[in-house]
Design a protein around this motif. Structure first.
Motif, PDB file in Angstrom:
ATOM      1  N   ARG A  36       0.826  -1.203   0.000  1.00  0.00           N
ATOM      2  CA  ARG A  36       0.000   0.000   0.000  1.00  0.00           C
ATOM      3  C   ARG A  36       0.866   1.262   0.000  1.00  0.00           C
ATOM      4  O   ARG A  36       0.385   2.355  -0.194  1.00  0.00           O
ATOM      5  CB  ARG A  36      -0.904   0.013   1.238  1.00  0.00           C
ATOM      6  N   GLN A  51       7.774  -8.748   9.764  1.00  0.00           N
ATOM      7  CA  GLN A  51       6.518  -7.997   9.667  1.00  0.00           C
ATOM      8  C   GLN A  51       6.407  -7.310   8.317  1.00  0.00           C
ATOM      9  O   GLN A  51       7.418  -6.971   7.697  1.00  0.00           O
ATOM     10  CB  GLN A  51       6.452  -6.927  10.761  1.00  0.00           C
ATOM     11  N   ILE A  52       5.162  -7.146   7.896  1.00  0.00           N
ATOM     12  CA  ILE A  52       4.891  -6.308   6.719  1.00  0.00           C
ATOM     13  C   ILE A  52       4.185  -5.084   7.258  1.00  0.00           C
ATOM     14  O   ILE A  52       3.110  -5.172   7.846  1.00  0.00           O
ATOM     15  CB  ILE A  52       4.043  -7.070   5.693  1.00  0.00           C
ATOM     16  N   MET A  80       0.611  -6.480  14.769  1.00  0.00           N
ATOM     17  CA  MET A  80       0.780  -7.576  13.801  1.00  0.00           C
ATOM     18  C   MET A  80       0.995  -7.100  12.368  1.00  0.00           C
ATOM     19  O   MET A  80       1.573  -7.804  11.554  1.00  0.00           O
ATOM     20  CB  MET A  80      -0.443  -8.509  13.840  1.00  0.00           C
ATOM     21  N   GLY A  81       0.479  -5.932  12.032  1.00  0.00           N
ATOM     22  CA  GLY A  81       0.617  -5.443  10.656  1.00  0.00           C
ATOM     23  C   GLY A  81      -0.233  -6.245   9.690  1.00  0.00           C
ATOM     24  O   GLY A  81      -1.229  -6.864  10.072  1.00  0.00           O
ATOM     25  N   ASP A  82       0.181  -6.256   8.434  1.00  0.00           N
ATOM     26  CA  ASP A  82      -0.625  -6.890   7.379  1.00  0.00           C
ATOM     27  C   ASP A  82      -0.716  -8.413   7.520  1.00  0.00           C
ATOM     28  O   ASP A  82      -1.458  -9.049   6.783  1.00  0.00           O
ATOM     29  CB  ASP A  82      -0.036  -6.572   6.003  1.00  0.00           C
ATOM     30  N   ARG A  83       0.042  -8.989   8.437  1.00  0.00           N
ATOM     31  CA  ARG A  83       0.029 -10.462   8.550  1.00  0.00           C
ATOM     32  C   ARG A  83      -1.211 -10.957   9.293  1.00  0.00           C
ATOM     33  O   ARG A  83      -1.455 -12.154   9.329  1.00  0.00           O
ATOM     34  CB  ARG A  83       1.303 -10.970   9.229  1.00  0.00           C
ATOM     35  N   TYR A  84      -1.951 -10.088   9.898  1.00  0.00           N
ATOM     36  CA  TYR A  84      -3.192 -10.481  10.586  1.00  0.00           C
ATOM     37  C   TYR A  84      -4.246  -9.466  10.183  1.00  0.00           C
ATOM     38  O   TYR A  84      -4.489  -8.484  10.891  1.00  0.00           O
ATOM     39  CB  TYR A  84      -2.982 -10.488  12.101  1.00  0.00           C
ATOM     40  N   MET A  85      -4.827  -9.685   9.026  1.00  0.00           N
ATOM     41  CA  MET A  85      -5.801  -8.718   8.515  1.00  0.00           C
ATOM     42  C   MET A  85      -7.132  -8.880   9.254  1.00  0.00           C
ATOM     43  O   MET A  85      -7.609 -10.002   9.460  1.00  0.00           O
ATOM     44  CB  MET A  85      -6.029  -8.928   7.019  1.00  0.00           C
ATOM     45  N   ALA A 112       1.683 -11.606   2.550  1.00  0.00           N
ATOM     46  CA  ALA A 112       1.410 -11.170   3.926  1.00  0.00           C
ATOM     47  C   ALA A 112       0.600 -12.188   4.716  1.00  0.00           C
ATOM     48  O   ALA A 112       0.844 -12.384   5.908  1.00  0.00           O
ATOM     49  CB  ALA A 112       0.687  -9.826   3.903  1.00  0.00           C
ATOM     50  N   ALA A 113      -0.380 -12.837   4.077  1.00  0.00           N
ATOM     51  CA  ALA A 113      -1.305 -13.706   4.817  1.00  0.00           C
ATOM     52  C   ALA A 113      -0.549 -14.813   5.544  1.00  0.00           C
ATOM     53  O   ALA A 113       0.457 -15.312   5.048  1.00  0.00           O
ATOM     54  CB  ALA A 113      -2.332 -14.298   3.862  1.00  0.00           C
ATOM     55  N   ARG A 114      -1.084 -15.194   6.728  1.00  0.00           N
ATOM     56  CA  ARG A 114      -0.419 -16.233   7.522  1.00  0.00           C
ATOM     57  C   ARG A 114      -0.456 -17.584   6.815  1.00  0.00           C
ATOM     58  O   ARG A 114      -1.382 -17.892   6.106  1.00  0.00           O
ATOM     59  CB  ARG A 114      -1.102 -16.376   8.873  1.00  0.00           C
ATOM     60  N   MET A 167      -9.182  -3.433   8.987  1.00  0.00           N
ATOM     61  CA  MET A 167      -8.013  -3.178   8.140  1.00  0.00           C
ATOM     62  C   MET A 167      -8.386  -3.290   6.659  1.00  0.00           C
ATOM     63  O   MET A 167      -7.887  -2.537   5.818  1.00  0.00           O
ATOM     64  CB  MET A 167      -6.876  -4.127   8.516  1.00  0.00           C
ATOM     65  N   SER A 209      -3.048  -3.410  13.791  1.00  0.00           N
ATOM     66  CA  SER A 209      -2.135  -2.837  12.787  1.00  0.00           C
ATOM     67  C   SER A 209      -0.733  -2.688  13.354  1.00  0.00           C
ATOM     68  O   SER A 209       0.251  -2.994  12.679  1.00  0.00           O
ATOM     69  CB  SER A 209      -2.611  -1.447  12.332  1.00  0.00           C
ATOM     70  N   ASN A 263     -10.606 -14.059  11.298  1.00  0.00           N
ATOM     71  CA  ASN A 263      -9.566 -13.428  12.132  1.00  0.00           C
ATOM     72  C   ASN A 263     -10.190 -12.456  13.130  1.00  0.00           C
ATOM     73  O   ASN A 263      -9.845 -12.452  14.322  1.00  0.00           O
ATOM     74  CB  ASN A 263      -8.601 -12.616  11.251  1.00  0.00           C
TER      75      ASN A 263
END
Lengths: 341, 293
Positions: free
Chosen positions: A166, A209-210, B237-242, A339-341, B246, B234, B75
């Motif tokens: 983004r 982290q992203i 965890m940032g983008d890894r846990y949407m 990014a997704a787990r 978010m 945010s 989530n």
């Protein structure tokens, strides 16, 4: 004791007091500029322009997309005169008709700006080119990475932060992955970027982290929590290095990317003559030299001489229109595949 | 015929008598919320069903028919449930301590509950980042007491996210339970004890049922806030846990896709509304069965 204050005098005095802020404002012309919250703008660059040209700059520092939303909302009665944004967002602003072309305006220094810094027939201008590649933690990584391939090394497990797609700087890891996956020069990789997602997926074990919050990521890198950060640009990394933070910018052999710092006139904005003066001053050779030293970026005016202490390599200038047209799709792919787990 | 129709109407009391005059006190609040909440909400819902060719449910198909977005909804629900459970486990005994404490002890406990509410969520979330870093306080402590041999990664893990969320939302669980506990007559427990009830029996059959209205109120508050959380996930965890919020931010600010953002907002609203309505029904049921203190 007899008072000589009449009701008329008192009313007149009150009215003058109420009007005085407006009178003061009228005495000092001002323009409203929207732009990034970069260090150096309000403390170094703008005071210089204000002193030289005798007007006041009201600045609001926020990210480009929020600035764009403000311009869209105020389209009927713009309050902003000048906007400073990334090129991908300026392309959207142009399409939505909220910025006006610089060509033909009274901005003499525009003629000396290199052609690639006058995108879309001088719809706007790039006031500098910050450099983006790999930012590394100098206490943990003693030798600057020579290639982007080193970021994939397993010794950096959980030690890498990527910027979210983004944010414009995320194009750098995507191009790095594409050049490693295809073997093509980085400068040719933007239109092949979909081929880089597979390689970028291989980086997942190293990614801690992203981030959509660059200041937090910067803090984590400086504290040693992460070793590599892709990719804040030189405005942040070299600025922090100059303040003795343990970070530096690597110049990998595949290339370093020019980030597009653009400046444009808002369509129908107030005091356009001051806006032109502002932009002309940004592009002035002497100011450009100051910008290079303050923002650790390449000047875009060909007559400007960057300070000798600033040694940036040749930068890759990208086709930001192509990026803007594909960004939403890449954001979706990035979130789902990387990014997704 | 006309007499038959007229009879029920005549049986009803006049509208003025049916309306509690006290309800008028809610008018300023209702008017305020209509402007700042209901109107934007309707605009948001409108954007979720507005397509280029007119009315469309495409936004909802994209949200509810896409495994990725179903995962995002999952989530958010998981985050809401775990935060609520954690806040209950920590908050329930804390509410009792708060209600039973006297003098300075109560002042200190109140401060412990209220002061975190005065600190911005952003500051708290940044604070958690500092605590959980490899060179953070927690790793330092565990290293020095010999629990670990080298620093472990705690930052940007789900455990850290849940801990941060519980920390942020704990007061919203403690306060409703506290307000119920302080109304309970302690002699109920004494009476049960004199009849031979064990401490566990007294807790499960006397205390817990009496505090359930507070638990339901606290749980619905915490769940509603946690399921819609944006800043803490945010930052931790940032983008890894949407989460749903978010995705909404991404849709409105980055993708400029109002249909997607509006549809996700409608789903989030539906989840929150179900929780609030469910909690309200449960409150009424508990009140009917004498659960309320």
């Amino acid at each position: 004791m007899h008072s000589t204050w009449s009701r008329r005098v008192l009313l007149g005095g009150g009215a003058s007091l109420l009007a005085s802020p407006a009178i003061l404002r009228a005495q000092t012309p001002e323009i409203f500029v929207g732009g990034p919250a970069s260090p150096g703008l309000t403390d170094i660059l703008f005071p210089r322009i204000e002193r030289k040209h005798g007007f006041k700059i009201l600045f609001e520092g926020t990210n480009s997309l929020i600035n764009l939303e403000k311009m869209r909302s105020n389209r009927a009665r713009p309050t902003m005169t000048v906007t400073m944004m990334d090129d991908p967002v300026l392309i959207i602003a142009e399409r939505e008709g909220v910025i006006a072309p610089l060509r033909g305006l009274d901005i003499p220094n525009l003629a000396d700006v290199q052609p690639e810094a006058r995108p879309r027939d001088a719809m706007w201008a790039n006031w500098c080119f910050p450099a983006a590649s790999i930012s590394y933690q100098t206490q943990n990584v003693r030798t600057a990475p020579q290639s982007y391939a080193e970021v994939w090394d397993r010794k950096y497990r959980d030690k890498v932060i990527l910027i979210s797609m983004r944010i414009t700087q995320a194009v750098v890891p995507l191009l790095a992955a594409t050049t490693l996956a295809t073997g093509k020069p980085m400068a040719e990789c933007l239109k092949l970027a979909d081929e880089g997602f597979g390689k970028l997926r291989e980086l997942r074990p190293n990614i801690l982290q992203i981030t959509t919050n660059p200041p937090q990521a910067q803090q984590l890198q400086e504290s040693g929590e992460v070793d590599l950060y892709l990719s804040p640009d030189s405005r942040t990394t070299l600025f922090r290095k100059s303040q003795r933070a343990p970070v530096d910018l690597a110049y990998p052999r595949e290339g370093t990317v020019a980030m597009p710092a653009g400046v444009a006139m808002v369509k129908g904005g107030p005091n356009p003559e001051l806006g032109m003066k502002f932009i002309n001053e940004l592009l002035d050779p002497d100011t450009q030299a100051l910008i290079a030293g303050t923002f650790f970026s390449k000047p875009t005016n060909r007559k400007a001489v960057a300070p000798p202490s600033l040694q940036l390599p040749e930068l890759i200038v990208l086709d930001w229109e192509y990026f803007a047209d594909n960004r939403n799709r890449w954001i979706e792919r990035f979130e789902r595949e990387i990014a997704a787990r | 015929m006309s007499a038959t129709l007229a009879a029920p109407a005549a049986a009803l009391p006049p509208l003025r008598r049916r309306l509690d005059p006290m309800a008028l006190l809610a008018l300023p609040g209702v008017a305020f919320l209509s402007v700042v909440f209901l109107l934007p909400l309707l605009l948001l819902l409108w954007s979720s069903i507005r397509g280029e060719g007119g009315f469309t449910v495409n936004g909802y198909v994209r949200v509810l028919g896409d495994a990725y977005y179903i995962g995002v909804i999952g989530n958010s629900l998981q985050l809401g449930l775990i935060t609520t459970a954690g806040a209950f486990i920590l908050g329930y005994p804390a509410a009792f301590a708060l209600a039973r404490a006297r003098g300075y002890a109560q002042v200190v406990l109140f401060a412990l509950v209220f002061l975190p509410l005065t600190v911005s969520i952003i500051v708290k979330s940044f604070g958690w980042g500092i605590v959980l870093r490899r060179d953070g306080i927690l790793n330092w402590l565990m290293l020095n007491v010999g629990l670990i041999e080298r620093p472990v990664r705690m930052i940007f893990t789900e455990g850290a996210l849940y801990a941060g969320m519980i920390n942020v939302f704990l007061p919203f669980m403690v306060l409703p339970i506290y307000s119920v506990v302080r109304m309970i007559d302690p002699r109920y427990g004494d009476a049960a004890a004199t009849l031979g009830a064990s401490p566990w029996y007294r807790f499960t059959r006397v205390t817990l049922p009496l505090t359930l209205p507070g638990v339901v109120a606290g749980a619905s508050l915490v769940f509603s806030l946690a399921v819609a959380a944006y800043v803490t996930p945010s930052l931790l965890m940032g983008d890894r846990y949407m989460t749903m919020s978010m995705v909404m931010a991404k849709a409105f600010l980055n993708l400029r896709d109002w249909q997607l953002g509006g549809a996700m907002a409608a789903v989030l609203l539906a989840v929150a509304a179900m929780v609030v309505v469910g909690a309200s029904l449960m409150q009424r049921r508990l009140a009917r069965h004498g659960g309320a203190a």
